[in-house]
Design a protein around this motif. Sequence first.
Motif, short mmCIF file in Angstrom:
data_model
loop_
_atom_site.label_atom_id
_atom_site.label_comp_id
_atom_site.label_asym_id
_atom_site.label_seq_id
_atom_site.Cartn_x
_atom_site.Cartn_y
_atom_site.Cartn_z
N HIS A 56 2.36 -8.67 4.73
CA HIS A 56 3.07 -9.28 3.60
C HIS A 56 4.51 -8.79 3.53
O HIS A 56 5.28 -9.30 2.71
CB HIS A 56 2.35 -8.95 2.29
CG HIS A 56 1.04 -9.65 2.14
ND1 HIS A 56 0.93 -10.95 1.71
CD2 HIS A 56 -0.23 -9.22 2.39
CE1 HIS A 56 -0.35 -11.30 1.68
NE2 HIS A 56 -1.07 -10.28 2.10
N ARG A 57 4.85 -7.80 4.37
CA ARG A 57 6.20 -7.25 4.37
C ARG A 57 6.54 -6.84 5.81
O ARG A 57 5.83 -6.02 6.40
CB ARG A 57 6.28 -6.03 3.44
CG ARG A 57 7.65 -5.37 3.34
CD ARG A 57 7.57 -4.15 2.43
NE ARG A 57 8.83 -3.46 2.32
CZ ARG A 57 9.78 -3.74 1.42
NH1 ARG A 57 9.58 -4.72 0.56
NH2 ARG A 57 10.89 -3.07 1.39
N VAL A 58 7.58 -7.40 6.35
CA VAL A 58 7.97 -7.08 7.72
C VAL A 58 8.36 -5.60 7.80
O VAL A 58 9.12 -5.10 6.97
CB VAL A 58 9.14 -7.97 8.17
CG1 VAL A 58 9.63 -7.56 9.55
CG2 VAL A 58 8.72 -9.43 8.17
N GLY A 59 7.82 -4.91 8.80
CA GLY A 59 8.15 -3.50 8.98
C GLY A 59 7.61 -2.59 7.91
O GLY A 59 8.16 -1.51 7.65
N VAL A 60 6.50 -2.99 7.28
CA VAL A 60 5.96 -2.23 6.15
C VAL A 60 5.62 -0.81 6.55
O VAL A 60 5.21 -0.52 7.68
CB VAL A 60 4.74 -2.96 5.56
CG1 VAL A 60 3.54 -2.89 6.51
CG2 VAL A 60 4.37 -2.41 4.19
N THR A 61 5.79 0.10 5.62
CA THR A 61 5.35 1.49 5.76
C THR A 61 3.96 1.61 5.14
O THR A 61 3.80 1.35 3.95
CB THR A 61 6.32 2.44 5.04
OG1 THR A 61 7.59 2.40 5.71
CG2 THR A 61 5.79 3.87 5.05
N PRO A 62 2.96 1.98 5.94
CA PRO A 62 1.60 2.10 5.38
C PRO A 62 1.47 3.33 4.48
O PRO A 62 2.41 4.13 4.32
CB PRO A 62 0.71 2.25 6.62
CG PRO A 62 1.58 1.90 7.79
CD PRO A 62 2.98 2.23 7.37
N GLY A 63 0.26 3.46 3.91
CA GLY A 63 -0.07 4.66 3.14
C GLY A 63 -0.24 4.42 1.67
O GLY A 63 0.70 3.98 1.00
N HIS A 64 -1.44 4.70 1.12
CA HIS A 64 -1.69 4.45 -0.29
C HIS A 64 -2.61 5.50 -0.91
O HIS A 64 -3.29 5.23 -1.89
CB HIS A 64 -2.28 3.04 -0.46
CG HIS A 64 -3.53 2.82 0.34
ND1 HIS A 64 -3.50 2.39 1.64
CD2 HIS A 64 -4.83 3.00 0.02
CE1 HIS A 64 -4.74 2.30 2.10
NE2 HIS A 64 -5.56 2.67 1.13
N GLU A 65 -2.63 6.68 -0.33
CA GLU A 65 -3.34 7.82 -0.94
C GLU A 65 -2.31 8.94 -1.09
O GLU A 65 -2.36 9.96 -0.43
CB GLU A 65 -4.50 8.28 -0.05
CG GLU A 65 -5.57 7.22 0.15
CD GLU A 65 -6.70 7.69 1.07
OE1 GLU A 65 -7.79 7.11 0.99
OE2 GLU A 65 -6.49 8.64 1.85
N ILE A 66 -1.37 8.71 -2.00
CA ILE A 66 -0.13 9.48 -2.03
C ILE A 66 -0.14 10.50 -3.16
O ILE A 66 -0.43 10.17 -4.32
CB ILE A 66 1.07 8.53 -2.23
CG1 ILE A 66 1.09 7.44 -1.14
CG2 ILE A 66 2.38 9.30 -2.25
CD1 ILE A 66 1.95 6.25 -1.48
N VAL A 67 0.19 11.72 -2.81
CA VAL A 67 0.44 12.76 -3.80
C VAL A 67 1.91 13.17 -3.66
O VAL A 67 2.38 13.47 -2.56
CB VAL A 67 -0.46 13.99 -3.59
CG1 VAL A 67 -0.11 15.10 -4.59
CG2 VAL A 67 -1.93 13.61 -3.72
#
Length: 335
Positions: A56-67
Amino acid sequence: MRAWSVVRPGPVEEGSLRLVEKPVPVPAEDELLVRVRACGVCRTDLHVTEGDLPLHRVGVTPGHEIVGVVAGAGPAVSGFAPGDRVGVAWLRRTDGSCAYCARGAENLCPRSEYTGWYADGGYAEYTTVPAAFAYRLPDDAPDVALAPLLCAGIIGHRALRRAALPPGGRLGLYGFGGSAHLCAQVALAEGARVHVMTRGAAARRLALELGAASAQDAYAPPPERLDSAILFAPVGTLVPVALRALDRGGVLAVAGIHLTDTPPLHYETELFYEKELRSVASNTRADGREFLALATRFGVRATTHPYPMSRAAQALADLKAGRFDGAAVLVNDLS
């Protein structure tokens, strides 16, 4: 700042994820700027990187368990101060006005957005999050221990509730990675008898160490009929296997966002006697708050394997190959 970017979806071993330079993001008026300290590695990150999920976003940065800690905020934000520790999870934004949001099912919102898929996530020095979707975190737990709770834990918790396990019931877990080993701890603390079916010997050992009644190969039958089961492995051929293991009236919940194709189901042996097959779609913020409270109450602890964030691609490759039990967590060494 330095951040990992999906430059070309494909096998992670072939360089689809690269470390690049990006501008430090500017928070929108309702958002927090978060300096990332740790980020869990989730199988969904692998699906985004390898193209199992459409970008959904070109060149997206992954990661969604962020502290991380608050480093700035938009003008409409109140209640947060620089240096506050916060968690950023998968569900990033909903419209708040559709019929699903109105009935408390914001996980079904057609205009929902997701961290590390619709917007850049936590494999980076900084990220942003709408303040209303940030979690306040307890002060007494290390960053690495908290990170997997923010998706693996929350999604596992929703899957457990979707599986409708009766009090003291018999629960089967298919796959035993980051999410399942946290879900198992809650189920055990609530009095369940847990059976684990998974391919990895290390994961089976971990299951028994945590208190599972049995642990066997993913396609092996459990030693007793199950009241409920959760499929964590993204393997469609396990759906009929798990359904056959259910007792009459049992429920199978499929926890993953991606699943390979399922084979045809045989009605009499796999669905009859009021067995149910349910999917799990993301989570609500209420799910997140409830799980984090239970995790504190029951002492839920993730089995973690820290990696420097500069080795994020290796962590994803190791996840894909099943080289560790529990959950990998990236510790930010980019700044």
